[in-house]
Scaffold this motif. Sequence first.
Motif, PDB file in Angstrom:
ATOM      1  N   ASN A 215     -56.911 -25.492 -34.438  1.00 35.96           N
ATOM      2  CA  ASN A 215     -56.636 -24.126 -34.023  1.00 35.96           C
ATOM      3  C   ASN A 215     -56.054 -23.341 -35.040  1.00 35.96           C
ATOM      4  O   ASN A 215     -55.079 -24.041 -35.857  1.00 35.96           O
ATOM      5  CB  ASN A 215     -55.504 -24.347 -32.710  1.00 35.96           C
ATOM      6  N   ALA A 216     -56.199 -22.117 -35.294  1.00 35.54           N
ATOM      7  CA  ALA A 216     -55.755 -21.195 -36.219  1.00 35.54           C
ATOM      8  C   ALA A 216     -55.525 -19.758 -35.964  1.00 35.54           C
ATOM      9  O   ALA A 216     -56.398 -19.098 -35.301  1.00 35.54           O
ATOM     10  CB  ALA A 216     -56.633 -21.142 -37.414  1.00 35.54           C
ATOM     11  N   SER A 217     -54.288 -19.407 -36.046  1.00 39.16           N
ATOM     12  CA  SER A 217     -53.633 -18.042 -35.161  1.00 39.16           C
ATOM     13  C   SER A 217     -52.636 -17.545 -35.809  1.00 39.16           C
ATOM     14  O   SER A 217     -51.886 -18.168 -36.825  1.00 39.16           O
ATOM     15  CB  SER A 217     -53.496 -18.386 -34.045  1.00 39.16           C
ATOM     16  N   LEU A 218     -52.478 -16.420 -35.858  1.00 39.48           N
ATOM     17  CA  LEU A 218     -51.205 -15.755 -36.328  1.00 39.48           C
ATOM     18  C   LEU A 218     -50.023 -15.733 -35.276  1.00 39.48           C
ATOM     19  O   LEU A 218     -50.451 -15.243 -34.080  1.00 39.48           O
ATOM     20  CB  LEU A 218     -51.466 -14.203 -36.543  1.00 39.48           C
ATOM     21  N   GLN A 219     -49.062 -16.185 -35.297  1.00 34.01           N
ATOM     22  CA  GLN A 219     -47.791 -16.265 -34.571  1.00 34.01           C
ATOM     23  C   GLN A 219     -46.703 -15.812 -34.959  1.00 34.01           C
ATOM     24  O   GLN A 219     -46.372 -15.533 -36.109  1.00 34.01           O
ATOM     25  CB  GLN A 219     -47.897 -17.583 -33.998  1.00 34.01           C
ATOM     26  N   TRP A 220     -45.817 -15.287 -33.913  1.00 38.22           N
ATOM     27  CA  TRP A 220     -44.388 -14.875 -34.050  1.00 38.22           C
ATOM     28  C   TRP A 220     -43.579 -16.301 -34.293  1.00 38.22           C
ATOM     29  O   TRP A 220     -43.543 -17.026 -33.521  1.00 38.22           O
ATOM     30  CB  TRP A 220     -43.669 -14.172 -33.184  1.00 38.22           C
TER      31      TRP A 220
ATOM     32  N   PHE B  12     -37.794 -12.652 -35.787  1.00 35.44           N
ATOM     33  CA  PHE B  12     -39.070 -13.430 -35.946  1.00 35.44           C
ATOM     34  C   PHE B  12     -39.860 -12.774 -36.947  1.00 35.44           C
ATOM     35  O   PHE B  12     -39.768 -11.746 -37.517  1.00 35.44           O
ATOM     36  CB  PHE B  12     -39.748 -13.117 -34.486  1.00 35.44           C
ATOM     37  N   GLU B  13     -40.849 -13.525 -37.696  1.00 38.85           N
ATOM     38  CA  GLU B  13     -41.602 -13.186 -38.466  1.00 38.85           C
ATOM     39  C   GLU B  13     -43.011 -13.705 -38.342  1.00 38.85           C
ATOM     40  O   GLU B  13     -43.112 -14.673 -37.805  1.00 38.85           O
ATOM     41  CB  GLU B  13     -41.302 -13.438 -39.907  1.00 38.85           C
ATOM     42  N   LYS B  14     -44.205 -12.772 -38.611  1.00 34.19           N
ATOM     43  CA  LYS B  14     -45.637 -13.222 -38.256  1.00 34.19           C
ATOM     44  C   LYS B  14     -45.898 -14.410 -39.499  1.00 34.19           C
ATOM     45  O   LYS B  14     -45.686 -14.077 -40.684  1.00 34.19           O
ATOM     46  CB  LYS B  14     -46.374 -11.912 -38.347  1.00 34.19           C
ATOM     47  N   LYS B  15     -46.665 -15.196 -38.844  1.00 31.55           N
ATOM     48  CA  LYS B  15     -46.961 -16.403 -39.625  1.00 31.55           C
ATOM     49  C   LYS B  15     -48.233 -16.870 -39.305  1.00 31.55           C
ATOM     50  O   LYS B  15     -48.654 -16.763 -38.286  1.00 31.55           O
ATOM     51  CB  LYS B  15     -45.958 -17.716 -39.764  1.00 31.55           C
ATOM     52  N   GLY B  16     -48.939 -17.330 -40.130  1.00 30.75           N
ATOM     53  CA  GLY B  16     -50.365 -18.157 -39.937  1.00 30.75           C
ATOM     54  C   GLY B  16     -49.989 -19.529 -39.510  1.00 30.75           C
ATOM     55  O   GLY B  16     -49.313 -20.235 -40.386  1.00 30.75           O
ATOM     56  N   ILE B  17     -50.287 -19.861 -38.312  1.00 32.27           N
ATOM     57  CA  ILE B  17     -50.106 -21.353 -37.947  1.00 32.27           C
ATOM     58  C   ILE B  17     -51.427 -22.021 -37.612  1.00 32.27           C
ATOM     59  O   ILE B  17     -52.301 -21.633 -36.939  1.00 32.27           O
ATOM     60  CB  ILE B  17     -49.450 -21.582 -36.566  1.00 32.27           C
ATOM     61  N   ILE B  18     -51.681 -23.182 -38.495  1.00 32.75           N
ATOM     62  CA  ILE B  18     -53.114 -23.844 -38.392  1.00 32.75           C
ATOM     63  C   ILE B  18     -52.827 -25.322 -38.091  1.00 32.75           C
ATOM     64  O   ILE B  18     -52.021 -25.860 -38.576  1.00 32.75           O
ATOM     65  CB  ILE B  18     -53.740 -23.830 -39.848  1.00 32.75           C
ATOM     66  N   SER B  19     -53.335 -25.797 -36.828  1.00 32.81           N
ATOM     67  CA  SER B  19     -53.440 -27.168 -36.547  1.00 32.81           C
ATOM     68  C   SER B  19     -54.745 -27.760 -36.978  1.00 32.81           C
ATOM     69  O   SER B  19     -55.932 -27.412 -36.722  1.00 32.81           O
ATOM     70  CB  SER B  19     -53.294 -27.257 -35.053  1.00 32.81           C
ATOM     71  N   LEU B  20     -54.234 -29.049 -37.421  1.00 33.83           N
ATOM     72  CA  LEU B  20     -55.354 -29.958 -38.303  1.00 33.83           C
ATOM     73  C   LEU B  20     -55.562 -31.400 -37.678  1.00 33.83           C
ATOM     74  O   LEU B  20     -54.343 -31.756 -37.772  1.00 33.83           O
ATOM     75  CB  LEU B  20     -55.368 -29.876 -39.668  1.00 33.83           C
TER      76      LEU B  20
END
Length: 198
Positions: A146-151, A84-92
Amino acid sequence: QAVDNAKAINMPADNIERAIKKATGELEGVTYHELTYEGYATGGIALLVEVATDNKNRTVAEVRHLFSKHNGSMGESGSVAWMFEKKGIISLSKQDKSEDEVFEIVLNAGAEDLQSEEEFFEIQTNLESFEPVRKGLLQNNLNIENASLQWVAKNTLSIKGEDAEQVMKLIEALEDCDDVQNVYTNADFDEEFIKQQA
């Protein structure tokens, strides 16, 4: 960002304040630890489980029990994290914007990818670009759900039928655990299975 996400789902201000105090250790006699557990589900599917707990022994026992109950097994630290790698995920929310319009905005701000779902766009960024992309969207008056850092799994593993059911039951059981904050997986559930879950 966490406060914005909480307000977006109408969480009362008192609850937000209490959660902040709990996390920063301001509540008397309570210390929370953030940990990540790793393991495998049926079919060799990898899982990363993020927890926040005031009792590590209780939580690890509970998580281990859920893995074994659903034909999975907990792994050593580092056993699946490399997948896994840490990514920013933003839902719009779409707000009558075309994919091209949004794509141009997020690309200019440094995003890596844009996926169009039925009711929203999902934007993926690397860690460095997460905040610039988020700000770029707000400056363009776009409504962030929503905006968060996720694996995010580097590669996914296709799974269907009974194996998919077993993996989904384990994920749901983990998510129901009070101390568990997030569950990430490299499972790629087939569309038929996802429709049945809806």
